[in-house]
Each structure stands twice: as structure tokens, then as C-alpha cells.
Design a protein around this motif. Structure first.
Motif, PDB file in Angstrom:
ATOM      1  N   TYR A  78     -30.459 -23.070  16.016  1.00 17.45           N
ATOM      2  CA  TYR A  78     -29.422 -23.227  17.046  1.00 17.45           C
ATOM      3  C   TYR A  78     -28.744 -21.884  17.347  1.00 17.45           C
ATOM      4  CZ  TYR A  78     -29.322 -28.385  17.163  1.00 17.45           C
ATOM      5  OH  TYR A  78     -29.616 -29.709  17.347  1.00 17.45           O
ATOM      6  N   ALA A  79     -28.444 -21.120  16.304  1.00 14.71           N
ATOM      7  CA  ALA A  79     -27.759 -19.843  16.495  1.00 14.71           C
ATOM      8  C   ALA A  79     -28.620 -18.869  17.296  1.00 14.71           C
ATOM      9  CB  ALA A  79     -27.392 -19.240  15.139  1.00 14.71           C
ATOM     10  N   LEU A  80     -29.912 -18.842  17.026  1.00 12.65           N
ATOM     11  CA  LEU A  80     -30.806 -17.953  17.766  1.00 12.65           C
ATOM     12  C   LEU A  80     -30.823 -18.276  19.254  1.00 12.65           C
ATOM     13  CD1 LEU A  80     -33.754 -17.729  15.244  1.00 12.65           C
ATOM     14  CD2 LEU A  80     -32.331 -15.806  16.033  1.00 12.65           C
ATOM     15  N   LEU A  81     -30.569 -19.531  19.585  1.00 10.80           N
ATOM     16  CA  LEU A  81     -30.542 -19.960  20.981  1.00 10.80           C
ATOM     17  C   LEU A  81     -29.112 -19.993  21.535  1.00 10.80           C
ATOM     18  CD1 LEU A  81     -33.275 -22.704  20.677  1.00 10.80           C
ATOM     19  CD2 LEU A  81     -33.419 -20.633  22.060  1.00 10.80           C
ATOM     20  N   ASN A  82     -28.185 -19.365  20.805  1.00 11.92           N
ATOM     21  CA  ASN A  82     -26.770 -19.270  21.202  1.00 11.92           C
ATOM     22  C   ASN A  82     -26.102 -20.622  21.389  1.00 11.92           C
ATOM     23  OD1 ASN A  82     -26.543 -16.409  21.162  1.00 11.92           O
ATOM     24  ND2 ASN A  82     -27.727 -16.363  23.061  1.00 11.92           N
ATOM     25  N   GLN A  83     -26.546 -21.608  20.645  1.00 14.79           N
ATOM     26  CA  GLN A  83     -25.907 -22.923  20.652  1.00 14.79           C
ATOM     27  C   GLN A  83     -24.959 -22.972  19.445  1.00 14.79           C
ATOM     28  OE1 GLN A  83     -28.692 -26.179  21.218  1.00 14.79           O
ATOM     29  NE2 GLN A  83     -30.025 -24.876  22.470  1.00 14.79           N
ATOM     30  N   THR A  84     -23.844 -22.271  19.597  1.00 10.44           N
ATOM     31  CA  THR A  84     -22.938 -22.006  18.484  1.00 10.44           C
ATOM     32  C   THR A  84     -22.350 -23.264  17.866  1.00 10.44           C
ATOM     33  OG1 THR A  84     -22.412 -19.919  19.559  1.00 10.44           O
ATOM     34  CG2 THR A  84     -20.969 -20.599  17.783  1.00 10.44           C
ATOM     35  N   ARG A  85     -21.884 -24.163  18.691  1.00 10.29           N
ATOM     36  CA  ARG A  85     -21.289 -25.404  18.152  1.00 10.29           C
ATOM     37  C   ARG A  85     -22.291 -26.195  17.327  1.00 10.29           C
ATOM     38  NH1 ARG A  85     -16.272 -27.937  20.318  1.00 10.29           N
ATOM     39  NH2 ARG A  85     -15.633 -26.373  21.804  1.00 10.29           N
ATOM     40  N   ALA A  86     -23.491 -26.342  17.848  1.00 12.37           N
ATOM     41  CA  ALA A  86     -24.530 -27.064  17.117  1.00 12.37           C
ATOM     42  C   ALA A  86     -24.894 -26.322  15.830  1.00 12.37           C
ATOM     43  CB  ALA A  86     -25.764 -27.260  17.999  1.00 12.37           C
ATOM     44  N   ALA A  87     -24.927 -24.988  15.901  1.00 12.71           N
ATOM     45  CA  ALA A  87     -25.233 -24.187  14.715  1.00 12.71           C
ATOM     46  C   ALA A  87     -24.166 -24.397  13.642  1.00 12.71           C
ATOM     47  CB  ALA A  87     -25.336 -22.709  15.081  1.00 12.71           C
ATOM     48  N   LEU A  88     -22.906 -24.385  14.049  1.00 13.42           N
ATOM     49  CA  LEU A  88     -21.821 -24.607  13.091  1.00 13.42           C
ATOM     50  C   LEU A  88     -21.902 -26.000  12.475  1.00 13.42           C
ATOM     51  CD1 LEU A  88     -18.839 -22.922  14.940  1.00 13.42           C
ATOM     52  CD2 LEU A  88     -19.782 -22.263  12.720  1.00 13.42           C
ATOM     53  N   GLY A  89     -22.228 -26.990  13.299  1.00 13.43           N
ATOM     54  CA  GLY A  89     -22.360 -28.355  12.782  1.00 13.43           C
ATOM     55  C   GLY A  89     -23.479 -28.466  11.764  1.00 13.43           C
TER      56      GLY A  89
END
Length: 137
Positions: A78-89
Motif C-alpha cells: 500500500y505504501a509503495l502505491l501511496n495509499q497511506t491510510r491503507a498502509a497504516l491500517g
């Protein structure tokens, strides 16, 4: 870089392409083969095929619903795709499921966009304090 179940091996692009094709063929026959999914997820990420890596990690998270390493890798995707909220979850779930290699986490370039966030840095510091054993007098 993602945490792996298997040892790291230096790979050339041709080798990665060959291995991806190999695992894709295995997964055609056995789509829920955990080890093959883990391997191909890592290979997709190494090859810069981040969306494919994310798709694999999402599938793994449904198959291994409480696996800390699966959710750590999902956070990386998720972080690599800049989906920060999902990455944090996903990272929060990984930690809830027992992920505690904070030294690796703090140096993981896949998580760079999260690591720049002050609130996230404070969260990690709090977790590290909880992890450290208290000294007995």
C-alpha cells in the motif's frame, strides 16, 4: 524492502522474470498455495509491479488473517502505491498480530512515505517503549 519468509538472493531481471512465470504457472493450478503467493508477491515488488504485488498481498491477508508478516508486506505494498491510510491500517494490524522488528521497519524504504509522518514516528516510539523490558532494581 519487504520482509520475506525466504532468504534474500541477488537476482537479475531475467531471473526475476523467469521466477515470476514459474510461480504464475504454479498458481494457475493451485491459486491458494501460500508459499508460492508469498514468493511471487516479493518478486512482483522487486520487479516494480507494485499493483500486482498489492493484489497478491490482499489475497494473502484473506488466507492468513492473523499473520503479522503478511500484514507487514501488505502495508509495504500500500505504501509503495501511496495509499497511506491503507498502509497504516495494515501496519497497525501487523503490529497487533505481533510484528515487532521496529529497526527493520524504520529502515524500510518501502515505507518511506509513512516514516516521514511525525505522528507515525511518535506511534513507533511509543511501541518501542512498550516493547523494551523494564529494568528490575
Amino acid at each position: 524492502m519487504r520482509k520475506e519468509h525466504a532468504p534474500k538472493v541477488s537476482r537479475k531481471k531475467e531471473d526475476i522474470d523467469f521466477e515470476i512465470a514459474f510461480y504464475e504457472n504454479i498458481l494457475k493450478e493451485t491459486p491458494n498455495f501460500i508459499e508460492a503467493l508469498s514468493a511471487i508477491g516479493d518478486l512482483y515488488t522487486r520487479a516494480g509491479l507494485w499493483q500486482k504485488g498489492l493484489d497478491v498481498d490482499i489475497k494473502l491477508s484473506h488466507l492468513r488473517t492473523e499473520d503479522a508478516l503478511v500484514f507487514y508486506n501488505l502495508a509495504c505494498s500500500y505504501a509503495l502505491l501511496n495509499q497511506t491510510r491503507a498502509a497504516l491500517g495494515a501496519l497497525t494490524k501487523a503490529i497487533d498480530f505481533g510484528y515487532d522488528d521496529f529497526e527493520h521497519l524504520k529502515g524500510d524504504t518501502d515505507l518511506d512515505n509513512l516514516l516521514k509522518d511525525e505522528h507515525f514516528q511518535q506511534y513507533i516510539k511509543q511501541l518501542e517503549k512498550k516493547k523494551k523490558p523494564t529494568k528490575q532494581a
